[in-house]
Write a protein that holds these residues in place. Structure first.
Motif, PDB file in Angstrom:
ATOM      1  N   ILE A 198       3.835   6.183  -5.321  1.00  0.00           N
ATOM      2  CA  ILE A 198       3.863   6.324  -6.775  1.00  0.00           C
ATOM      3  C   ILE A 198       2.677   7.166  -7.254  1.00  0.00           C
ATOM      4  N   GLU A 199       1.506   6.934  -6.663  1.00  0.00           N
ATOM      5  CA  GLU A 199       0.321   7.714  -7.040  1.00  0.00           C
ATOM      6  C   GLU A 199       0.547   9.200  -6.775  1.00  0.00           C
ATOM      7  N   GLY A 200       1.128   9.525  -5.638  1.00  0.00           N
ATOM      8  CA  GLY A 200       1.428  10.917  -5.298  1.00  0.00           C
ATOM      9  C   GLY A 200       2.446  11.531  -6.240  1.00  0.00           C
ATOM     10  N   ASP A 201       3.485  10.770  -6.579  1.00  0.00           N
ATOM     11  CA  ASP A 201       4.497  11.259  -7.522  1.00  0.00           C
ATOM     12  C   ASP A 201       3.878  11.568  -8.880  1.00  0.00           C
ATOM     13  N   LEU A 202       3.030  10.672  -9.365  1.00  0.00           N
ATOM     14  CA  LEU A 202       2.395  10.885 -10.668  1.00  0.00           C
ATOM     15  C   LEU A 202       1.452  12.087 -10.651  1.00  0.00           C
ATOM     16  N   LYS A 203       0.713  12.276  -9.560  1.00  0.00           N
ATOM     17  CA  LYS A 203      -0.179  13.436  -9.447  1.00  0.00           C
ATOM     18  C   LYS A 203       0.620  14.740  -9.423  1.00  0.00           C
ATOM     19  N   ALA A 204       1.754  14.738  -8.714  1.00  0.00           N
ATOM     20  CA  ALA A 204       2.595  15.939  -8.640  1.00  0.00           C
ATOM     21  C   ALA A 204       3.179  16.279 -10.009  1.00  0.00           C
ATOM     22  N   ARG A 205       3.638  15.277 -10.736  1.00  0.00           N
ATOM     23  CA  ARG A 205       4.181  15.523 -12.081  1.00  0.00           C
ATOM     24  C   ARG A 205       3.105  16.083 -13.019  1.00  0.00           C
ATOM     25  N   GLU A 206       1.906  15.540 -12.911  1.00  0.00           N
ATOM     26  CA  GLU A 206       0.800  16.012 -13.754  1.00  0.00           C
ATOM     27  C   GLU A 206       0.441  17.458 -13.406  1.00  0.00           C
ATOM     28  N   PHE A 207       0.457  17.770 -12.121  1.00  0.00           N
ATOM     29  CA  PHE A 207       0.123  19.116 -11.669  1.00  0.00           C
ATOM     30  C   PHE A 207       1.163  20.136 -12.143  1.00  0.00           C
ATOM     31  N   LEU A 208       2.436  19.735 -12.160  1.00  0.00           N
ATOM     32  CA  LEU A 208       3.516  20.654 -12.512  1.00  0.00           C
ATOM     33  C   LEU A 208       3.728  20.818 -14.015  1.00  0.00           C
ATOM     34  N   TYR A 211       0.821  -1.215   0.000  1.00  0.00           N
ATOM     35  CA  TYR A 211       0.000   0.000   0.000  1.00  0.00           C
ATOM     36  C   TYR A 211       0.857   1.268   0.000  1.00  0.00           C
ATOM     37  N   ASP A 212       1.903   1.282   0.815  1.00  0.00           N
ATOM     38  CA  ASP A 212       2.758   2.472   0.886  1.00  0.00           C
ATOM     39  C   ASP A 212       3.448   2.745  -0.450  1.00  0.00           C
ATOM     40  N   ASP A 213       3.903   1.709  -1.125  1.00  0.00           N
ATOM     41  CA  ASP A 213       4.511   1.878  -2.451  1.00  0.00           C
ATOM     42  C   ASP A 213       3.483   2.440  -3.430  1.00  0.00           C
ATOM     43  N   PHE A 214       2.281   1.891  -3.397  1.00  0.00           N
ATOM     44  CA  PHE A 214       1.215   2.352  -4.289  1.00  0.00           C
ATOM     45  C   PHE A 214       0.919   3.836  -4.077  1.00  0.00           C
ATOM     46  N   LYS A 215       0.742   4.251  -2.833  1.00  0.00           N
ATOM     47  CA  LYS A 215       0.403   5.642  -2.526  1.00  0.00           C
ATOM     48  C   LYS A 215       1.548   6.585  -2.896  1.00  0.00           C
TER      49      LYS A 215
END
Length: 100
Positions: free
Chosen positions: A89-99, A83-87
């Protein structure tokens, strides 16, 4: 026999996993794809988006080890995801999309 759970790292497509992931919390689960809640562990498909669950992530592995052992016997086709790995990676992808 000394069958035990052990973490194994393998490069996989995050979006492929997210579309088929059941995230299980304290009492029930949620679909990672559509965020539908109150999904029981024995459900094979999301009631809302009809995603076929082939991956499962437990928010607290230590508390759910008996459930994981039972689930592994009942559904050996399921792959357990950290779960921690999933969250992360999900956070990293959201941050890249936002930036962008």
């Amino acid at each position: 026999m000394s069958d035990k759970f052990i973490r194994v790292f393998k490069k996989l497509d995050f979006n492929f996993i997210k579309a088929r992931l059941l995230i299980y919390g304290a009492l029930s689960g949620s679909c990672a794809a559509c965020k539908s809640m109150d999904i029981k562990l024995d459900v094979r498909q999301c009631p809302q988006c009809k995603a076929e669950f082939s991956y499962v992530a437990f928010m607290n592995v230590k508390d759910h080890m008996p459930k994981m052992l039972r689930l592994n016997e009942e559904r050996p086709d399921l792959v357990f995801v950290d779960y921690d790995d999933f969250k992360k990676i999900e956070g990293d992808l959201k941050a890249r999309e936002f930036l962008k």
